[in-house]
Scaffold this motif. Structure first.
Motif, PDB file in Angstrom:
ATOM      1  N   ILE A   3       1.146  -1.237  -0.040  1.00 54.34           N
ATOM      2  CA  ILE A   3       0.019   0.284   0.001  1.00 54.34           C
ATOM      3  C   ILE A   3       1.116   1.157   0.029  1.00 54.34           C
ATOM      4  O   ILE A   3       1.549   1.971   0.704  1.00 54.34           O
ATOM      5  CB  ILE A   3      -0.698   0.173   0.638  1.00 54.34           C
ATOM      6  N   THR A   5       1.752   4.940   0.370  1.00 57.22           N
ATOM      7  CA  THR A   5       1.547   5.807   1.216  1.00 57.22           C
ATOM      8  C   THR A   5       2.243   7.089   0.979  1.00 57.22           C
ATOM      9  O   THR A   5       1.444   7.955   1.512  1.00 57.22           O
ATOM     10  CB  THR A   5       1.439   5.870   2.699  1.00 57.22           C
ATOM     11  N   GLN A   6       3.449   7.009   0.197  1.00 51.70           N
ATOM     12  CA  GLN A   6       4.750   8.612   0.254  1.00 51.70           C
ATOM     13  C   GLN A   6       4.619   8.979  -1.183  1.00 51.70           C
ATOM     14  O   GLN A   6       5.265   8.278  -1.514  1.00 51.70           O
ATOM     15  CB  GLN A   6       5.283   8.124   1.304  1.00 51.70           C
ATOM     16  N   ASP A  40     -10.522   6.226   0.590  1.00 54.28           N
ATOM     17  CA  ASP A  40      -9.485   6.280   1.785  1.00 54.28           C
ATOM     18  C   ASP A  40      -8.746   5.548   2.422  1.00 54.28           C
ATOM     19  O   ASP A  40      -8.526   5.297   3.392  1.00 54.28           O
ATOM     20  CB  ASP A  40      -9.262   7.883   1.645  1.00 54.28           C
ATOM     21  N   THR A  41     -10.069   4.312   2.841  1.00 56.24           N
ATOM     22  CA  THR A  41      -9.944   3.549   3.451  1.00 56.24           C
ATOM     23  C   THR A  41     -10.041   2.004   2.693  1.00 56.24           C
ATOM     24  O   THR A  41     -11.389   1.969   1.739  1.00 56.24           O
ATOM     25  CB  THR A  41     -10.695   3.720   4.531  1.00 56.24           C
ATOM     26  N   TYR A  61      -7.225   9.614  -2.883  1.00 55.71           N
ATOM     27  CA  TYR A  61      -7.339  11.010  -2.271  1.00 55.71           C
ATOM     28  C   TYR A  61      -7.693  11.580  -2.421  1.00 55.71           C
ATOM     29  O   TYR A  61      -8.224  11.887  -3.201  1.00 55.71           O
ATOM     30  CB  TYR A  61      -5.907  10.542  -2.334  1.00 55.71           C
TER      31      TYR A  61
END
Length: 63
Positions: A3, A5-6, A40-41, A61
């Motif tokens: 996943i 994330t950055q 977003d989940t 996002y």
């Protein structure tokens, strides 16, 4: 399950942010399957995991 994330999104100032977009990461990951999640989940269950190898879960996002 991978996943990311950055990574840079449209919310970041391209000139002031040293992160790259998620597409650069996806290119490096080659043929790894990508699941695009329209949220977003996410809820992850054992049966959602691949039997072997990896899958990339790319969440949305919200701006």
């Amino acid at each position: 399950m991978v996943i990311p994330t950055q990574y840079r999104t449209q919310a970041a100032d391209e000139k002031a942010c040293d992160l790259v977009g998620v597409d650069d990461f996806l290119k490096v990951m080659g043929d790894t399957p990508v699941r695009r999640i329209a949220s977003d989940t996410m809820t992850l269950k054992p049966q959602d995991l691949p039997e072997k190898g990896s899958t990339i879960a790319l969440l949305s996002y919200k701006f």
